[in-house]
Write a protein that holds these residues in place. Structure first.
Motif, PDB file in Angstrom:
ATOM      1  N   VAL A  29      73.992 -16.441  26.089  1.00 38.12           N
ATOM      2  CA  VAL A  29      74.263 -15.131  25.488  1.00 38.12           C
ATOM      3  C   VAL A  29      73.510 -14.045  26.254  1.00 38.12           C
ATOM      4  O   VAL A  29      74.070 -12.999  26.582  1.00 38.12           O
ATOM      5  N   GLU A  30      72.246 -14.300  26.567  1.00 36.08           N
ATOM      6  CA  GLU A  30      71.445 -13.325  27.310  1.00 36.08           C
ATOM      7  C   GLU A  30      72.019 -13.117  28.720  1.00 36.08           C
ATOM      8  O   GLU A  30      72.092 -11.977  29.203  1.00 36.08           O
ATOM      9  N   MET A  31      72.429 -14.183  29.374  1.00 31.96           N
ATOM     10  CA  MET A  31      73.018 -14.084  30.708  1.00 31.96           C
ATOM     11  C   MET A  31      74.330 -13.302  30.671  1.00 31.96           C
ATOM     12  O   MET A  31      74.588 -12.467  31.548  1.00 31.96           O
TER      13      MET A  31
ATOM     14  N   PHE B  45      77.354  -8.516  31.852  1.00 33.72           N
ATOM     15  CA  PHE B  45      78.250  -7.479  31.356  1.00 33.72           C
ATOM     16  C   PHE B  45      77.725  -6.087  31.705  1.00 33.72           C
ATOM     17  O   PHE B  45      78.459  -5.243  32.223  1.00 33.72           O
ATOM     18  N   ILE B  46      76.457  -5.849  31.439  1.00 33.40           N
ATOM     19  CA  ILE B  46      75.857  -4.530  31.673  1.00 33.40           C
ATOM     20  C   ILE B  46      75.847  -4.190  33.170  1.00 33.40           C
ATOM     21  O   ILE B  46      76.161  -3.067  33.554  1.00 33.40           O
TER      22      ILE B  46
ATOM     23  N   ASP C 106      80.223  -6.047  34.752  1.00 38.91           N
ATOM     24  CA  ASP C 106      81.526  -5.751  34.147  1.00 38.91           C
ATOM     25  C   ASP C 106      81.714  -4.289  33.769  1.00 38.91           C
ATOM     26  O   ASP C 106      82.716  -3.676  34.137  1.00 38.91           O
ATOM     27  N   LEU C 107      80.787  -3.769  32.994  1.00 41.52           N
ATOM     28  CA  LEU C 107      80.936  -2.468  32.360  1.00 41.52           C
ATOM     29  C   LEU C 107      81.246  -1.367  33.379  1.00 41.52           C
ATOM     30  O   LEU C 107      80.510  -1.181  34.338  1.00 41.52           O
ATOM     31  N   PHE C 108      82.340  -0.691  33.169  1.00 42.88           N
ATOM     32  CA  PHE C 108      82.829   0.424  33.987  1.00 42.88           C
ATOM     33  C   PHE C 108      83.310   0.020  35.384  1.00 42.88           C
ATOM     34  O   PHE C 108      83.553   0.886  36.221  1.00 42.88           O
ATOM     35  N   SER C 109      83.492  -1.257  35.618  1.00 38.20           N
ATOM     36  CA  SER C 109      84.069  -1.708  36.888  1.00 38.20           C
ATOM     37  C   SER C 109      85.580  -1.451  36.850  1.00 38.20           C
ATOM     38  O   SER C 109      86.152  -1.135  35.802  1.00 38.20           O
TER      39      SER C 109
ATOM     40  N   LEU D 270      84.443  -6.577  26.138  1.00 31.60           N
ATOM     41  CA  LEU D 270      83.239  -6.762  25.325  1.00 31.60           C
ATOM     42  C   LEU D 270      82.598  -8.085  25.734  1.00 31.60           C
ATOM     43  O   LEU D 270      83.269  -9.113  25.760  1.00 31.60           O
ATOM     44  N   ASN D 271      81.301  -8.058  25.982  1.00 32.33           N
ATOM     45  CA  ASN D 271      80.633  -9.264  26.469  1.00 32.33           C
ATOM     46  C   ASN D 271      80.461 -10.351  25.415  1.00 32.33           C
ATOM     47  O   ASN D 271      80.209 -11.499  25.765  1.00 32.33           O
TER      48      ASN D 271
END
Length: 182
Positions: A17-19, A24-25, A28-31, A91-92
């Motif tokens: 979950v932490e990985m 994600f942050i 992934d996010l905004f890619s 969403l991660n």
């Protein structure tokens, strides 16, 4: 031979979950893939609302809801069996590809259900869309790194795309006939 305890499994799950969050942050996010998936989450529903037959909306919505449940279940199964995975998410916290599972596929299945009401045309339309999904959409998603096949081939998807639509139409028509006859 020793087997992992539930505590050990939970510890690895917590690390995962932490990985996923960190990935994600920072990845992934905004890619490009994130924006693409976000648009795939929203745009099909706008298209659906413009095209849906408002007189049959309850039946069409029920078909879409049932097929979405089946799609989510099959996707979760494929992920759990390590048949495929999704490097990018909107969403991660959800490992499945929700823009496809609860937007693109159900919307297009609902439109096929709406426009092809007779069994023969419905099956033919689903065969055509199954090949389009399996040999056009899936390879595109692989190419842009949204979908990674680990133990899967495109041809395996074809009968599943067809079968799930036929199954849901069969069940739904049976339920609707019984409810109208009662």
């Amino acid at each position: 031979m020793t087997y992992p305890t539930q505590e050990e499994i939970n510890k690895v799950h917590t690390q995962l979950v932490e990985m996923r969050y960190e990935n994600f942050i920072h990845q992934d996010l905004f890619s490009f893939q994130w924006w693409f998936l976000l648009s795939l989450f929203v745009l099909p529903w706008i298209l659906w609302w413009l095209l849906v037959d408002k007189n049959r909306i309850k039946d069409i919505w029920l078909f879409g809801s049932l097929i979405s449940i089946l799609i989510i279940t099959l996707d979760d199964l494929g992920i759990e069996l390590n048949l495929w995975y999704y490097p990018y998410q909107v969403l991660n916290i959800i490992p499945r590809l929700n823009p496809i599972d609860i937007s693109v596929l159900p919307v297009f299945h609902m439109l096929v259900y709406q426009y092809f009401t007779k069994w023969k045309s419905f099956i033919i339309a689903n065969i055509l869309t199954a090949f389009l999904y399996a040999y056009l959409a899936e390879p595109l998603f692989v190419k842009i790194n949204i979908y990674v096949l680990t133990n899967w081939d495109y041809i395996y998807s074809v009968p599943i795309y067809i079968g799930k639509a036929v199954l849901i139409k069969f069940i739904l028509e049976g339920v609707l006939l019984k409810s109208k006859g009662a």
